[in-house]
Design a protein around this motif. Structure first.
Motif, short mmCIF file in Angstrom:
data_model
loop_
_atom_site.label_atom_id
_atom_site.label_comp_id
_atom_site.label_asym_id
_atom_site.label_seq_id
_atom_site.Cartn_x
_atom_site.Cartn_y
_atom_site.Cartn_z
N TYR A 7 -68.92 13.07 -9.97
CA TYR A 7 -68.67 12.05 -8.95
C TYR A 7 -69.98 11.37 -8.60
N LEU A 8 -70.12 10.09 -8.96
CA LEU A 8 -71.35 9.33 -8.71
C LEU A 8 -71.28 8.69 -7.33
N ILE A 9 -72.22 9.06 -6.47
CA ILE A 9 -72.25 8.53 -5.11
C ILE A 9 -72.67 7.07 -5.14
N GLY A 10 -71.87 6.21 -4.49
CA GLY A 10 -72.18 4.80 -4.43
C GLY A 10 -71.95 4.21 -3.05
N LYS A 11 -70.85 4.61 -2.40
CA LYS A 11 -70.49 4.03 -1.09
C LYS A 11 -71.55 4.38 -0.04
N PRO A 12 -71.85 3.43 0.86
CA PRO A 12 -72.89 3.68 1.86
C PRO A 12 -72.69 4.96 2.68
N PHE A 14 -71.36 7.75 1.84
CA PHE A 14 -71.71 8.93 1.04
C PHE A 14 -73.21 8.95 0.74
N ARG A 15 -73.82 7.77 0.61
CA ARG A 15 -75.28 7.70 0.41
C ARG A 15 -76.00 8.30 1.61
N GLU A 16 -75.51 7.94 2.82
CA GLU A 16 -76.14 8.42 4.05
C GLU A 16 -75.92 9.91 4.24
N GLN A 17 -74.74 10.38 3.88
CA GLN A 17 -74.41 11.79 4.08
C GLN A 17 -73.60 12.30 2.89
N PRO A 18 -74.31 12.71 1.81
CA PRO A 18 -73.61 13.14 0.59
C PRO A 18 -72.61 14.27 0.82
N LEU A 19 -72.84 15.10 1.83
CA LEU A 19 -71.91 16.21 2.07
C LEU A 19 -70.55 15.73 2.53
N LEU A 20 -70.46 14.48 3.01
CA LEU A 20 -69.14 13.91 3.35
C LEU A 20 -68.25 13.85 2.12
N PHE A 105 -64.43 28.86 -15.22
CA PHE A 105 -63.71 27.94 -14.35
C PHE A 105 -62.70 27.15 -15.18
N GLU A 106 -61.70 26.56 -14.50
CA GLU A 106 -60.79 25.61 -15.16
C GLU A 106 -61.32 24.19 -14.98
N ARG A 107 -61.87 23.94 -13.77
CA ARG A 107 -62.38 22.61 -13.47
C ARG A 107 -63.59 22.74 -12.56
N VAL A 108 -64.66 22.02 -12.89
CA VAL A 108 -65.86 22.01 -12.04
C VAL A 108 -66.08 20.58 -11.57
N LEU A 109 -66.45 20.44 -10.29
CA LEU A 109 -66.76 19.14 -9.70
C LEU A 109 -68.27 19.09 -9.48
N GLU A 110 -68.90 18.04 -9.95
CA GLU A 110 -70.34 17.85 -9.80
C GLU A 110 -70.57 16.57 -9.02
N VAL A 111 -71.40 16.63 -7.96
CA VAL A 111 -71.73 15.45 -7.16
C VAL A 111 -73.06 14.90 -7.63
N VAL A 112 -73.05 13.62 -8.05
CA VAL A 112 -74.25 12.98 -8.61
C VAL A 112 -74.92 12.16 -7.50
N PRO A 113 -76.20 12.45 -7.19
CA PRO A 113 -76.89 11.72 -6.11
C PRO A 113 -76.99 10.23 -6.41
#
Length: 141
Positions: A7-12, A14-20, A105-113
């Motif tokens: 998941y590539l962070i783009g929206k403002p 999520f940029r301000e608070q990636p943990l959201l 795992f069956e599925r892993v979610l990765e958050v991209v800064p």
């Protein structure tokens, strides 16, 4: 076949608070009835995520806890693990650490800064999963 979703962070917001974004992904997992294991990068991040999950949506409670706090952690829908905790993998894992998640795992979610300079570990994880034969997907958030 195992799957890795980046998941590539783009929206403002999520940029301000990636943990959201992590909270949003956790909410989707809970709504889908999929117990989620979140691998936090540090104890501080685990605590910050724990706090945020209490408050991010005033109309909805996400059942969650930090690993090692309670014997009933197998029952909780969202389990947050600091690096010193190693609970068993769940079919659905959200990884915030630099190392790839080991097989199991069956599925892993990765958050991209959002910051391109911070993406090197993600490129390495992409290559690692690719080499393991994991199906890869990319989403702009």
């Amino acid at each position: 076949m195992a799957r890795a979703d980046f998941y590539l962070i783009g929206k403002p917001r999520f940029r301000e608070q990636p943990l959201l974004l992590v909270c949003e992904l956790a909410r989707k997992a809970v709504h889908a009835g999929q117990p989620l294991l979140v691998l936090a990068a540090s104890a501080q991040q685990a605590e910050a995520l724990d706090d945020l999950m209490w408050s991010f949506d005033p109309d909805e409670f996400l059942p969650h806890q930090i690993a090692g706090m309670d014997e009933d952690e197998d029952e909780v829908e969202v389990l947050i693990a600091a690096p010193e905790q190693s609970p068993p993998l769940r079919p659905l894992v959200l990884n915030l650490r630099d190392a790839p998640v080991p097989a199991g795992f069956e599925r892993v979610l990765e958050v991209v800064p959002a910051d391109p300079a911070a993406r090197a570990p993600l490129r390495e994880r992409w290559k690692h999963y690719q080499a393991q034969g994991v199906e890869l997907n990319k989403f702009d958030m």
